[in-house]
Structure formats: C-alpha cells, structure tokens
Design an enzyme around this catalytic site. Structure first.
Site, mmCIF file in Angstrom:
data_model
loop_
_atom_site.group_PDB
_atom_site.id
_atom_site.type_symbol
_atom_site.label_atom_id
_atom_site.label_comp_id
_atom_site.label_asym_id
_atom_site.label_seq_id
_atom_site.Cartn_x
_atom_site.Cartn_y
_atom_site.Cartn_z
ATOM 1 C CG ASP A 1 -1.813 -1.136 1.258
ATOM 2 O OD1 ASP A 1 -2.207 -1.926 0.426
ATOM 3 O OD2 ASP A 1 -2.167 -1.454 2.482
HETATM 4 MG MG MG Z 1 -0.204 -5.694 -0.944
#
Ligand code: MG
Ligand code: ADP
Ligand code: MG
Length: 344
Positions: A299
C-alpha cells in the site's frame, strides 16, 4: 455559489479499522486460516475481533488498503492533494478513521450506512507474519448513487488521478467503472491495485471488467502469479507475467499500460505495453531487525508511486518514491508513516 473543492488524487476502496494483536499458530488454526492468509470473514470467524481485543491486547489503527495508500500519498504531496471515498457505519470506529485521515490531511467523503457497523480487519501477528481476516460490514455497502451525487461527482471531475484498490472489486464494480470510464474519456491516469491473491482468483470477471481501463496496475509477486494462473498465462517467470498483463486490451489508447510488480526485497519490475524489455529496480533492503511491521508495504509503495504520478514524474522516479515510502512504512507499527515527517 460555493466553488467545488478540488484534490488532484482520488482513492476509492474499503475503509477498515485494523484490529491487530499478537497471536499464535493455534489461533490461526482456530479461525480456520493459514499463515499469511488474507480472507473475507465467514460467520464462524466473526469472534476473532473480540478475541483479539479481549485476549491479545490488540491495537486499533486505521487500515483499508487504498485508505493506507491515500494517507501515504498525502504524506509526500503538498497539502490538500488527496481525497478518499468508501463506506463506513454510524459508529465510533468511523470516527477513528475520520480522525486518522484528518490528522494526515486526507479529505474523506464516506457514505455512511445506517445499519451496518464500520468494517474491521483482524490481524493476527506471529513474528513477521500477518494473517488477516476482514469483515467488510458497512464497507460492503458502498453505492454508485453516493459517487454520482452532484457535489461528489463535481469533485471527481476536478481530480486528475484515480486509484482503485482491488479489494473494492468485491463491493461496487459500478463505482470503480464510473471512475475508470471518466478517466479514459478525459485521458487522465487510472490506477488499479490487485490487493490480494483472492481478487484475481475469485473475482476474475470483475477484475477483467476494470483492467482494460487501467493505465497502471500494481501487484506483488503472489498476486501476479495468481492472475497468471487464473488467466491461463504461463506462470514460470514474473517478468513474462508482467509483460502479458501490460499487453492485455486497453480502452484508452493514448496511454500504454504500465504494470508494476513488487517482490518484497527482490527488485521491483516494470513492464510497459508494447515494450519488449522489463525494467528492474533493485530494493535497498533494510536489516531484518529494523523491520517493525511489513503490513501495508505494498500500500505504501503504491502511495509513493501515486505521489510521483500526481507530480508527473518519470516511471523510474515514481518507483523510487514508492520504494522510499514503503521502506519508511515497514519501520512503523501497522500501515503507518513516521512523524515528524521525513521528506523525500
Ligand atoms: Mg499488498
Ligand atoms: P506487499 O505488501 O503487497 O506484499 P511487497 O512485499 O512486495 O508488497 O513490498 C512492497 C515494497 O516494499 C517492495 O517493493 C519494497 O520497495 C518495499 N520493501 C518490502 N520489504 C522491504 C525491506 N525489507 N526493505 C526495504 N524495502 C522493503
Ligand atoms: Mg509481500
């Protein structure tokens, strides 16, 4: 007349509260999971959250893949650059998420569901491993109507870059498609993350609907392999998979598709549609004892990369920004970024 607020980067996905506690193999087994699994909760797993809070001294932190990405991108961009959309419940957990985003300068436009509680992601920590079980609850109630409200859609039109986290493909494909189609029609970059192996595996059709619109696709090595397996692509070599994914059909012909595959401490791969060569960018790995928590590394990588796209950087610079932020994030507990702020 009030002018439309504008933020260049919009992220859409599932706002979740992470409930992370130290567990053990017995706990993973008790809830019917395998080490490092990422799954959607079934009824027999719903006791996990209270178990983590009551018996495992769990910490509650803002999570949700693309929400982590939105916070990370804002970390690297000038104020008022990022906004985020998803669905939460009418409860304290939603307030915790609002506060976290506010603190980090991300503007949120949550749909608030009247009935379902805010979604939770139970994280069982065992050493460097993270086994995750998500109860989407309100996050599953995102609706296209929310996105199409006049004041929201005006903000969508004013944005310049769109990122949809792959987990949203289990929730509201029409919303992802509305952003994808708008981006293609206006020749603005649309980015998609595969999120987890179960997305290409069990939500293959939803993924196939959105992928033709993706100017950039992020995956880690496992997600890339799973995509290859479910699409009948030879899965021996990750660079080959990257090339195949880059060269699938694309709607907006004005932008070639770029596929970015992260592989933990192994080099980051970049394949561009129509190009023969796959670029490799080595990772400056940190010592194992400096790693606090690898949860959210991907992320954070997407976040740094997005910050680069918003700044119209070269792909190489976007990758470097992604690697820089991912490296900072794994030295924090949970999907978080260091304060006082470090500058790139
Ligand atoms: Mg990931
Ligand atoms: P995911 O969290 O989706 O599995 P990866 O494990 O591929 O994603 O990690 C994403 C990125 O995080 C890597 O490409 C790298 O830049 C960074 N990263 C991961 N592990 C390390 C490490 N030990 N040292 C430095 N950077 C790392
Ligand atoms: Mg990984």
């Amino acid at each position: 007349m009030a002018s439309t607020q504008s933020y260049p980067l919009l992220c859409l996905e599932n706002p979740l509260l992470d409930i992370s506690g130290k567990g053990d193999d017995a706990m993973i087994k008790q809830y019917g999971m395998k080490l490092d699994d990422t799954v959607l909760a079934e009824p027999h797993q719903l006791g996990l959250y209270d178990d983590l809070i009551n018996n495992r001294d769990a910490k509650l932190v803002a999570g949700g893949g693309a929400q982590n990405t939105a916070r990370g991108a804002q970390y690297m961009l000038p104020p008022n650059s990022t906004w985020y959309i998803g669905c939460v419940g009418k409860d304290q957990y939603a307030d915790t998420l609002r506060e976290a985003c506010k603190k980090e300068g991300v503007h949120v436009e949550y749909r608030v569901d009247e009935k379902a509680p805010t979604g939770r992601c139970g994280v069982i920590i065992t050493g460097h491993h993270r086994t995750m079980c998500t109860d989407l609850a309100a996050a599953n109630e995102y609706k296209l109507d929310h996105l199409k409200q006049e004041h929201i859609w005006k903000m969508v039109e004013a944005s310049k870059v769109y990122y949809v986290g792959g987990y949203h493909l289990t929730v509201c494909v029409p919303a992802a498609m509305a952003l994808a189609e708008h981006a293609a029609a206006t020749n603005k970059p649309f980015l998609l993350g595969l999120a987890a192996g179960f997305i290409p595996q069990f939500f293959k059709d939803q993924l196939a609907q959105v992928t033709p619109y993706a100017d950039y696709v992020f995956a880690n090595e496992n997600e890339a392999k799973t995509w290859a397996e479910t699409n009948g692509v030879s899965a021996d070599s990750i660079p080959e998979i990257a090339k195949k994914l880059a060269n699938t059909d694309k709607v907006n012909k004005k932008r070639p598709r770029t596929v970015i595959i992260t592989q933990g401490t192994e080099p980051t791969l970049v394949a561009v549609q129509g190009q023969d060569e796959v670029q490799e960018y080595p990772v400056l790995a940190i010592e194992d004892n400096q790693i606090v928590d690898t949860l959210g590394a991907g992320d954070a990588f997407a976040a740094g990369f997005l910050a680069g796209v918003v700044s119209e950087d070269s792909v190489e610079s976007c990758v470097k920004k992604g690697q820089w932020l991912a490296k900072l994030s794994i030295q924090e507990f949970g999907p978080a970024y260091p304060y006082p702020k470090k500058t790139y």
